[in-house]
Design a protein around this motif. Structure first.
Motif, PDB file in Angstrom:
ATOM      1  N   SER A  56      -1.000   9.889   8.821  1.00 28.05           N
ATOM      2  CA  SER A  56      -1.027   9.451   7.432  1.00 28.05           C
ATOM      3  C   SER A  56      -0.058   8.310   7.182  1.00 28.05           C
ATOM      4  CB  SER A  56      -0.702  10.626   6.501  1.00 28.05           C
ATOM      5  OG  SER A  56       0.638  11.035   6.662  1.00 28.05           O
ATOM      6  N   GLY A  57      -0.282   7.630   6.065  1.00 32.68           N
ATOM      7  CA  GLY A  57       0.687   6.666   5.568  1.00 32.68           C
ATOM      8  C   GLY A  57       0.565   5.252   6.093  1.00 32.68           C
ATOM      9  N   ILE A  58      -0.273   5.017   7.129  1.00 24.94           N
ATOM     10  CA  ILE A  58      -0.413   3.663   7.654  1.00 24.94           C
ATOM     11  C   ILE A  58      -1.580   3.003   6.930  1.00 24.94           C
ATOM     12  CG2 ILE A  58      -0.779   2.222   9.684  1.00 24.94           C
ATOM     13  CD1 ILE A  58       0.269   4.474  11.411  1.00 24.94           C
ATOM     14  N   GLY A  59      -1.269   2.080   6.048  1.00 20.10           N
ATOM     15  CA  GLY A  59      -2.298   1.363   5.308  1.00 20.10           C
ATOM     16  C   GLY A  59      -2.671   0.064   5.989  1.00 20.10           C
ATOM     17  N   ASN A  60      -3.484  -0.728   5.323  1.00 20.30           N
ATOM     18  CA  ASN A  60      -4.050  -1.938   5.916  1.00 20.30           C
ATOM     19  C   ASN A  60      -2.984  -2.944   6.346  1.00 20.30           C
ATOM     20  OD1 ASN A  60      -6.539  -3.284   6.635  1.00 20.30           O
ATOM     21  ND2 ASN A  60      -6.109  -4.738   4.993  1.00 20.30           N
ATOM     22  N   ILE A  61      -1.988  -3.164   5.488  1.00 23.04           N
ATOM     23  CA  ILE A  61      -0.946  -4.154   5.794  1.00 23.04           C
ATOM     24  C   ILE A  61      -0.161  -3.750   7.033  1.00 23.04           C
ATOM     25  CG2 ILE A  61       1.196  -5.206   4.983  1.00 23.04           C
ATOM     26  CD1 ILE A  61       0.126  -4.929   2.132  1.00 23.04           C
TER      27      ILE A  61
END
Length: 323
Positions: A206-211
């Motif tokens: 969790s927690g890893i977004g696109n940026i």
């Protein structure tokens, strides 16, 4: 939308301001911002008024505050027989939600939605305000449930083996001390997908977004389309280590703010966007290649209705990459 470092900046700020303070009064200015609380405004207020904030907890981008009772007049059932909290105030920031600590002398913001008046504490403002221009976020009271692995629910000052029900389905994030790389890698190897799709899968990590996915992949010298079933353990360790480090770097800078609507609890924006190596750098030279005397220009490609930024020289597309 705020990513993990931005939410962690908010969590760390809130802890010092609200932990151990009692919610003395609640004002719902706009009921749309508590629409996720199915039992309505009166029940929302009844659960909060008189309760004490036990902590501020985060898993991935989910943020919640366990609520403790304060004796007579507190909402019923806020602790179980072992003295553990049973409910929490959940905060969903959405696209533009802000949790701001302000004194009563500070004029209300134009987009104020919910106001919590807290018990006095020397030198500290007494109001926690939820402000949301676009109204995609909101607050609601939710049940706390045991974690499936018996570990802490998320990052907190006093971790408990409890998690907000709405966050129970997501995996741990790379900043969580209880994150298991072995479990992540076993699950990753079973997937037949591209590496970036896997990093964005909240059920896997969790927690890893696109940026931050783009930044971690650039640092790890891996292409987003690399098939996960071909990924060697050392490569997986490298990308998770880089994901963790890039988020720690972003935390040190206060987060990444492309939108003036994202601020921390004191109203300040983050500055990590000035240190990005991949995201948003289409047409600019790759910093790593330039430092090595190689001429290479960053490339932008469509990805899952979003964008991916890579260097064609130091992040070559795999021959069997299908994603």
């Amino acid at each position: 939308m705020p990513e993990l470092p931005e939410v962690e900046v908010v969590r760390r700020g809130l802890v010092s301001w609200v932990r151990g303070r009692t919610i003395e009064a609640v004002e719902v200015v706009d009921p749309r911002s508590i629409r996720r609380h199915a039992l309505g405004t009166e029940d929302f207020i009844g659960n909060l008024q008189g309760a004490t904030v036990g902590d501020v907890v985060r898993r991935g981008k989910f943020l919640w505050m366990p609520l403790l009772d304060t004796g007579a007049g507190a909402p019923a059932g806020t602790r179980d027989s072992a003295g553990l909290p049973q409910v929490a105030l959940m905060a969903h920031l959405g696209m533009s939600g802000q949790l701001l600590m302000q004194g009563r002398d500070v004029p209300d913001e134009k987009h104020l939605k919910v106001r919590l008046r807290l018990s006095p504490r020397d030198g500290m403002p007494d109001q926690l305000r939820f402000v949301d221009q676009r109204i995609f976020g909101g607050l609601f009271v939710t049940d706390l449930v045991p974690t499936d692995d018996g570990g802490p629910g998320g990052l907190a000052e006093s971790p408990l083996p409890l998690i907000a029900g709405e966050a129970a389905h997501i995996a741990r994030d790379p900043l969580d001390p209880a994150f298991s790389f072995d479990l992540f890698y076993r699950r990753l190897r079973k997937r037949k997908t591209g590496l970036k799709r896997a990093l964005l899968d909240q059920g896997l990590v969790s927690g890893i977004g696109n940026i931050y996915a783009d930044e971690a992949l650039w640092r790890a010298r891996l292409h987003y389309a690399r098939p996960t079933d071909t990924l060697r353990r050392a490569e997986a360790e490298r990308v998770i280590a880089e994901a963790r480090q890039v988020m720690l770097d972003a935390l040190a800078a206060g987060g990444t703010s492309f939108d003036s609507l994202y601020v921390n609890v004191n109203g300040a924006s983050g500055y990590f966007d000035r240190s990005l190596n991949a995201y948003g750098r289409e047409g600019l030279e790759c910093k790593r290649c330039a430092a090595a005397g190689v001429s290479s220009v960053m490339k932008r490609e469509q990805f899952m209705n979003r964008s991916s930024y890579t260097c064609p020289a130091c992040q070559p597309r795999p021959r069997n990459g299908r994603w």
